[in-house]
Design a protein around this motif. Structure first.
Motif, short mmCIF file in Angstrom:
data_model
loop_
_atom_site.label_atom_id
_atom_site.label_comp_id
_atom_site.label_asym_id
_atom_site.label_seq_id
_atom_site.Cartn_x
_atom_site.Cartn_y
_atom_site.Cartn_z
N ASN A 1 0.52 -1.97 -4.76
CA ASN A 1 0.44 -2.64 -3.46
C ASN A 1 1.86 -2.94 -2.97
O ASN A 1 2.85 -2.67 -3.67
CB ASN A 1 -0.40 -3.93 -3.56
CG ASN A 1 0.05 -4.81 -4.72
OD1 ASN A 1 1.23 -4.98 -4.96
ND2 ASN A 1 -0.91 -5.37 -5.45
N ARG B 1 3.29 -5.82 -2.57
CA ARG B 1 3.94 -6.84 -3.38
C ARG B 1 4.65 -6.21 -4.58
O ARG B 1 5.79 -6.55 -4.91
CB ARG B 1 2.91 -7.88 -3.85
CG ARG B 1 3.48 -9.04 -4.64
CD ARG B 1 2.43 -10.11 -4.91
NE ARG B 1 1.27 -9.60 -5.63
CZ ARG B 1 0.08 -9.36 -5.09
NH1 ARG B 1 -0.13 -9.58 -3.81
NH2 ARG B 1 -0.92 -8.91 -5.82
N PHE C 1 3.44 5.13 -5.79
CA PHE C 1 2.35 4.31 -5.26
C PHE C 1 1.03 5.03 -5.52
O PHE C 1 0.92 6.23 -5.28
CB PHE C 1 2.54 4.09 -3.76
CG PHE C 1 1.65 3.02 -3.17
CD1 PHE C 1 2.16 1.77 -2.88
CD2 PHE C 1 0.33 3.28 -2.87
CE1 PHE C 1 1.35 0.78 -2.31
CE2 PHE C 1 -0.49 2.31 -2.32
CZ PHE C 1 0.02 1.05 -2.04
N GLN D 1 -7.81 -1.67 -7.85
CA GLN D 1 -6.83 -2.37 -7.01
C GLN D 1 -7.45 -3.41 -6.08
O GLN D 1 -6.77 -3.96 -5.22
CB GLN D 1 -6.02 -1.34 -6.20
CG GLN D 1 -5.04 -0.56 -7.07
CD GLN D 1 -4.71 0.82 -6.52
OE1 GLN D 1 -5.38 1.80 -6.84
NE2 GLN D 1 -3.69 0.91 -5.69
N SER E 1 -9.44 -3.24 -3.60
CA SER E 1 -9.27 -2.90 -2.19
C SER E 1 -10.10 -1.66 -1.89
O SER E 1 -10.76 -1.09 -2.78
CB SER E 1 -7.79 -2.64 -1.89
OG SER E 1 -7.58 -2.37 -0.52
N LEU F 1 -5.69 0.25 1.16
CA LEU F 1 -4.49 0.68 0.43
C LEU F 1 -3.58 1.52 1.32
O LEU F 1 -2.35 1.55 1.08
CB LEU F 1 -4.89 1.46 -0.82
CG LEU F 1 -5.54 0.59 -1.90
CD1 LEU F 1 -6.05 1.45 -3.05
CD2 LEU F 1 -4.55 -0.45 -2.43
N GLU G 1 -1.45 -1.03 2.80
CA GLU G 1 -0.46 -1.46 1.81
C GLU G 1 0.64 -0.41 1.65
O GLU G 1 1.83 -0.75 1.52
CB GLU G 1 -1.14 -1.70 0.46
CG GLU G 1 -2.06 -2.90 0.42
CD GLU G 1 -1.31 -4.22 0.31
OE1 GLU G 1 -0.23 -4.26 -0.31
OE2 GLU G 1 -1.80 -5.22 0.87
#
Length: 298
Positions: free
Chosen positions: A81, A83, A98, A111, A113, A118, A121
């Motif tokens: 993500n 973060r 990623f 995740q 999500s 995503l 993200e």
């Protein structure tokens, strides 16, 4: 199929994340240095995830600090993500990977999500990567089969690949057989479909759950793929797929490519020794074929 092949060592991240024995950040930094000695020039060393959820990946920043100078070697970190992307940038990684699953079911489990969530993200992560001048790669997880949704059609993967590579400035795209269900025929069809939708370099990440990983590498080579993830001693696994094996073993893959006279830069003997050493640290037997049979010819 005569071009040089790049082998990316993912032992410190994917190889360790699902093992019962947790290695300290100091031990993991030493493992990275041992991997560099095998000839690896690109290593996925850490994962920027919550320490309480994945204890084996705790202390990513300590691992990176402990590796020391690594001129000519790219140290990558995996993020799930935005973060995690910020942590990776602050820690000074050379490259970020990623992960976006091919199915909503796996995205939710892995995740928390959806695939669409995503993508948002990833957009935020791409901006951080660009600001920090860090190359961003993307891995499409469960690209060949999902433990919850079943077989993943090639056109579904191709649609995700087209959007990811067309919208976020990624440097490379990997297709991951996360649970080890791909067959060579499916690999050919999926990589062919994806290659029709993007011009970025493609990478393959195969797990050897059903002993098809080396055959899948051969199939991907035939589709022009020249970059492959591998793990010492065949370590690794997936927490959402009980019985899933680790990545294709680095020493097995390097040996096969040697026999094909394809250049890749990894010392088979050094990888075999390093695989035995890390397996001993974890209290498991090496899962590579040549750990038992040995290389040929001797």
């Amino acid at each position: 199929m005569s071009a040089p092949v790049e082998l990316i060592d993912v032992t410190p991240r994917d190889g360790l994340q699902n093992e019962a024995t947790v290695l300290s950040p100091t031990a993991r930094a030493e493992l990275v240095r041992r991997i560099i000695a095998t000839g690896a020039r690109r290593i996925e060393a850490v994962s920027f995830v919550r320490d309480d959820l994945v204890p084996a990946m705790a202390g990513a920043e300590e691992v990176l600090a402990g590796i020391g100078p690594h001129v000519g070697v790219t140290i990558a970190g995996l993020v799930l993500n935005a973060r995690g992307m910020q942590r990776a940038a602050d820690a000074g990684v050379d490259e970020v990977n990623f992960v976006i699953p091919a199915t909503d079911a796996f995205a939710q489990a892995n995740q928390n999500s959806s695939v669409a969530g995503l993508m948002t993200e990833l957009g935020a992560a791409a901006r951080v990567a660009a600001d920090a001048a860090i190359p961003l790669t993307v891995t499409i997880a469960v690209a060949f089969g999902c433990p919850f949704a079943g077989v993943v059609p090639p056109d579904a993967v191709a649609r995700i690949a087209k959007h990811v590579t067309g919208s976020f400035g990624v440097a490379e795209l990997a297709l991951a057989d996360t649970i080890g269900v791909a067959t060579p025929w499916q690999v050919r069809e999926t990589f062919h479909a994806v290659a029709a939708e993007t011009t970025v370099p493609l990478r393959a990440h195969f797990h050897d759950t059903r002993r098809t990983a080396l055959a899948n590498v051969f199939a991907a080579l035939g589709e022009g793929v020249q970059r492959f993830d591998a793990s010492l001693a065949g370590l690794g696994g997936c927490p959402f797929a009980p019985g899933a094996a680790g990545n294709v073993a680095m020493e097995d893959l390097a040996w096969m490519l040697d026999r094909a006279e394809l250049k890749h830069g990894i010392s088979v003997s050094a990888a075999l020794e390093a695989g035995r050493a890390v397996a001993a640290q974890l209290g498991v037997a090496p899962r590579s074929a040549i750990a038992g049979a040995g290389p040929f010819p001797r």
